[in-house]
Design a protein around this motif. Structure first.
Motif, PDB file in Angstrom:
ATOM      1  N   ALA A 289      57.539  22.432  31.533  1.00 35.55           N
ATOM      2  CA  ALA A 289      57.695  21.417  32.575  1.00 35.55           C
ATOM      3  C   ALA A 289      56.876  20.179  32.221  1.00 35.55           C
ATOM      4  CB  ALA A 289      57.246  21.974  33.920  1.00 35.55           C
ATOM      5  N   THR A 290      57.398  19.006  32.567  1.00 35.75           N
ATOM      6  CA  THR A 290      56.654  17.773  32.348  1.00 35.75           C
ATOM      7  C   THR A 290      55.571  17.620  33.407  1.00 35.75           C
ATOM      8  OG1 THR A 290      58.109  16.442  33.760  1.00 35.75           O
ATOM      9  CG2 THR A 290      58.752  16.702  31.442  1.00 35.75           C
ATOM     10  N   ASP A 291      54.666  16.684  33.191  1.00 36.76           N
ATOM     11  CA  ASP A 291      53.614  16.422  34.172  1.00 36.76           C
ATOM     12  C   ASP A 291      54.216  16.003  35.511  1.00 36.76           C
ATOM     13  OD1 ASP A 291      51.706  17.044  32.286  1.00 36.76           O
ATOM     14  OD2 ASP A 291      51.249  14.957  31.778  1.00 36.76           O
ATOM     15  N   GLN A 292      55.264  15.187  35.463  1.00 39.87           N
ATOM     16  CA  GLN A 292      55.901  14.745  36.704  1.00 39.87           C
ATOM     17  C   GLN A 292      56.535  15.919  37.434  1.00 39.87           C
ATOM     18  OE1 GLN A 292      59.139  11.979  36.238  1.00 39.87           O
ATOM     19  NE2 GLN A 292      59.212  11.466  38.411  1.00 39.87           N
ATOM     20  N   GLU A 293      57.192  16.791  36.682  1.00 34.65           N
ATOM     21  CA  GLU A 293      57.812  17.953  37.304  1.00 34.65           C
ATOM     22  C   GLU A 293      56.770  18.871  37.907  1.00 34.65           C
ATOM     23  OE1 GLU A 293      61.858  18.354  34.568  1.00 34.65           O
ATOM     24  OE2 GLU A 293      59.954  19.183  33.854  1.00 34.65           O
ATOM     25  N   MET A 294      55.630  19.007  37.259  1.00 36.04           N
ATOM     26  CA  MET A 294      54.553  19.832  37.799  1.00 36.04           C
ATOM     27  C   MET A 294      53.994  19.214  39.073  1.00 36.04           C
ATOM     28  SD  MET A 294      54.084  22.578  36.088  1.00 36.04           S
ATOM     29  CE  MET A 294      52.433  22.976  36.669  1.00 36.04           C
ATOM     30  N   ALA A 295      53.903  17.886  39.101  1.00 39.74           N
ATOM     31  CA  ALA A 295      53.330  17.202  40.263  1.00 39.74           C
ATOM     32  C   ALA A 295      54.267  17.242  41.461  1.00 39.74           C
ATOM     33  CB  ALA A 295      52.985  15.760  39.902  1.00 39.74           C
ATOM     34  N   THR A 296      55.582  17.105  41.188  1.00 40.75           N
ATOM     35  CA  THR A 296      56.543  17.018  42.283  1.00 40.75           C
ATOM     36  C   THR A 296      57.209  18.346  42.612  1.00 40.75           C
ATOM     37  OG1 THR A 296      58.387  16.473  40.802  1.00 40.75           O
ATOM     38  CG2 THR A 296      57.057  14.622  41.661  1.00 40.75           C
ATOM     39  N   GLY A 297      57.206  19.265  41.636  1.00 41.87           N
ATOM     40  CA  GLY A 297      57.917  20.519  41.829  1.00 41.87           C
ATOM     41  C   GLY A 297      59.425  20.366  41.744  1.00 41.87           C
ATOM     42  N   VAL A 298      59.885  19.207  41.276  1.00 38.87           N
ATOM     43  CA  VAL A 298      61.312  18.921  41.200  1.00 38.87           C
ATOM     44  C   VAL A 298      61.723  18.766  39.741  1.00 38.87           C
ATOM     45  CG1 VAL A 298      63.150  17.332  41.857  1.00 38.87           C
ATOM     46  CG2 VAL A 298      61.280  17.795  43.452  1.00 38.87           C
ATOM     47  N   VAL A 299      62.699  19.538  39.315  1.00 41.64           N
ATOM     48  CA  VAL A 299      63.172  19.460  37.937  1.00 41.64           C
ATOM     49  C   VAL A 299      63.825  18.114  37.682  1.00 41.64           C
ATOM     50  CG1 VAL A 299      64.742  20.430  36.226  1.00 41.64           C
ATOM     51  CG2 VAL A 299      63.491  21.940  37.776  1.00 41.64           C
ATOM     52  N   GLY A 300      63.373  17.419  36.647  1.00 40.12           N
ATOM     53  CA  GLY A 300      63.948  16.128  36.304  1.00 40.12           C
ATOM     54  C   GLY A 300      63.562  15.004  37.242  1.00 40.12           C
ATOM     55  N   GLY A 301      62.758  15.334  38.268  1.00 39.38           N
ATOM     56  CA  GLY A 301      62.300  14.314  39.198  1.00 39.38           C
ATOM     57  C   GLY A 301      63.322  13.901  40.226  1.00 39.38           C
ATOM     58  N   VAL A 302      64.497  14.571  40.250  1.00 36.64           N
ATOM     59  CA  VAL A 302      65.551  14.215  41.188  1.00 36.64           C
ATOM     60  C   VAL A 302      65.922  15.447  41.987  1.00 36.64           C
ATOM     61  CG1 VAL A 302      67.903  13.336  41.465  1.00 36.64           C
ATOM     62  CG2 VAL A 302      66.448  12.466  39.619  1.00 36.64           C
ATOM     63  N   ALA A 303      65.814  15.358  43.312  1.00 36.83           N
ATOM     64  CA  ALA A 303      66.168  16.493  44.165  1.00 36.83           C
ATOM     65  C   ALA A 303      67.666  16.716  44.117  1.00 36.83           C
ATOM     66  CB  ALA A 303      65.728  16.232  45.610  1.00 36.83           C
ATOM     67  N   SER A 304      68.046  17.983  44.065  1.00 35.36           N
ATOM     68  CA  SER A 304      69.467  18.309  44.067  1.00 35.36           C
ATOM     69  C   SER A 304      69.658  19.668  44.720  1.00 35.36           C
ATOM     70  CB  SER A 304      70.020  18.334  42.641  1.00 35.36           C
ATOM     71  OG  SER A 304      69.370  19.324  41.870  1.00 35.36           O
ATOM     72  N   GLY A 305      70.912  20.044  44.942  1.00 37.26           N
ATOM     73  CA  GLY A 305      71.199  21.302  45.610  1.00 37.26           C
ATOM     74  C   GLY A 305      71.065  22.471  44.668  1.00 37.26           C
ATOM     75  N   GLY A 306      71.364  23.645  45.188  1.00 31.52           N
ATOM     76  CA  GLY A 306      71.294  24.846  44.348  1.00 31.52           C
ATOM     77  C   GLY A 306      70.458  25.899  45.023  1.00 31.52           C
ATOM     78  N   CYS A 307      70.960  27.091  45.078  1.00 34.62           N
ATOM     79  CA  CYS A 307      70.297  28.153  45.816  1.00 34.62           C
ATOM     80  C   CYS A 307      70.387  29.463  45.089  1.00 34.62           C
ATOM     81  CB  CYS A 307      70.977  28.323  47.167  1.00 34.62           C
ATOM     82  SG  CYS A 307      70.051  27.620  48.479  1.00 34.62           S
ATOM     83  N   CYS A 308      69.275  30.037  44.775  1.00 36.38           N
ATOM     84  CA  CYS A 308      69.306  31.358  44.179  1.00 36.38           C
ATOM     85  C   CYS A 308      69.286  32.383  45.292  1.00 36.38           C
ATOM     86  CB  CYS A 308      68.117  31.541  43.260  1.00 36.38           C
ATOM     87  SG  CYS A 308      68.237  33.004  42.290  1.00 36.38           S
ATOM     88  N   GLY A 309      70.425  32.865  45.646  1.00 36.11           N
ATOM     89  CA  GLY A 309      70.452  33.886  46.680  1.00 36.11           C
ATOM     90  C   GLY A 309      70.970  33.376  47.990  1.00 36.11           C
ATOM     91  N   GLY A 310      71.874  32.425  48.010  1.00 39.04           N
ATOM     92  CA  GLY A 310      72.556  32.160  49.262  1.00 39.04           C
ATOM     93  C   GLY A 310      72.849  30.716  49.537  1.00 39.04           C
ATOM     94  N   GLY A 311      74.125  30.418  49.751  1.00 42.01           N
ATOM     95  CA  GLY A 311      74.508  29.082  50.178  1.00 42.01           C
ATOM     96  C   GLY A 311      73.936  28.772  51.541  1.00 42.01           C
ATOM     97  N   SER A 312      73.524  29.811  52.264  1.00 41.07           N
ATOM     98  CA  SER A 312      72.956  29.582  53.588  1.00 41.07           C
ATOM     99  C   SER A 312      71.685  28.752  53.512  1.00 41.07           C
ATOM    100  CB  SER A 312      72.640  30.920  54.254  1.00 41.07           C
ATOM    101  OG  SER A 312      71.765  31.673  53.452  1.00 41.07           O
ATOM    102  N   CYS A 313      71.023  28.761  52.376  1.00 45.55           N
ATOM    103  CA  CYS A 313      69.774  28.014  52.267  1.00 45.55           C
ATOM    104  C   CYS A 313      70.006  26.522  52.229  1.00 45.55           C
ATOM    105  CB  CYS A 313      69.033  28.410  50.990  1.00 45.55           C
ATOM    106  SG  CYS A 313      68.638  30.137  50.870  1.00 45.55           S
TER     107      CYS A 313
END
Length: 203
Positions: A143-167
């Motif tokens: 992970a990059t420093d930015q990804e570690m700081a934000t917790g967001v892969v690539g710095g851009v929030a996007s959808g995706g759910c491991c274990g349920g579209g309900s999330c």
């Protein structure tokens, strides 16, 4: 490459109820799910096994409720006045999002309602289920420093759910909250255990 903590990992997965064999979720044929290991972005039972794998591996992973979405808690069901849901076109089984008294995002399911009251369930839809994942490791990198700081892969929030579209969806009813990548994969913010019921998803 062996998977380590604080790696960005891309996986393809399918998910079934281990007891009923019901298909619960999959991203096979779609966009890979990317998340950062070591940050609580996926349920711990699945992450523990992924950390034993390398890129290219495929495995079946069984996750008990204690290592997944927790046991079902009867005390996490609440009945509220219907006026608190003004402006919401209620549908039985729909998912709503709101804010708890502690400021955390909460996900609730509308289990029943009448002209006066609405029954909501703070349990995750997969609480109490033993889960069977079939998971393939497609890629991994540090992970990059930015990804570690934000917790967001690539710095851009996007959808995706491991274990349920309900999330990540609310049956067409959006309530001003957008999950970041991986946030709805069972991180601690989505385990409520009947505590902190504040916003009830109706803001």
């Amino acid at each position: 490459m062996k998977i380590n903590e604080y790696n960005v990992v891309a996986i393809e997965y399918s998910l079934k109820d281990a007891n009923t064999n019901e298909q619960l979720d999959t991203n096979v044929g779609g966009k890979p799910l990317e998340f950062i290991t070591g940050m609580g972005q996926i349920i711990k039972g699945l992450e523990a096994e992924i950390l034993k794998m390398t890129v290219g591996d495929k495995a079946d992973v069984m996750v008990a409720p204690a290592d997944g979405y927790g046991e079902y808690n009867d005390q996490a069901v609440q009945v509220l006045p219907k006026e608190q849901f003004a402006g919401i076109d209620l549908v039985q089984g729909m998912t709503l999002y709101g804010t708890s008294e502690e400021g955390d995002t909460v996900q609730v399911t509308v289990t029943n309602f009448d002209d006066n009251e609405v029954t909501i369930d703070y349990n995750h839809p997969m609480a109490g289920k033993t889960l069977m994942f079939t998971v393939s490791i497609l890629d991994a990198r540090e992970a990059t420093d930015q990804e570690m700081a934000t917790g967001v892969v690539g710095g851009v929030a996007s959808g995706g759910c491991c274990g349920g579209g309900s999330c990540g969806s609310s049956g067409g009813h959006s309530h001003g909250h957008s999950h970041g990548e991986g946030e709805c994969c069972g991180g601690e913010n989505h385990k409520h255990g009947g505590q902190g019921h504040g916003g009830c998803g109706c803001h």
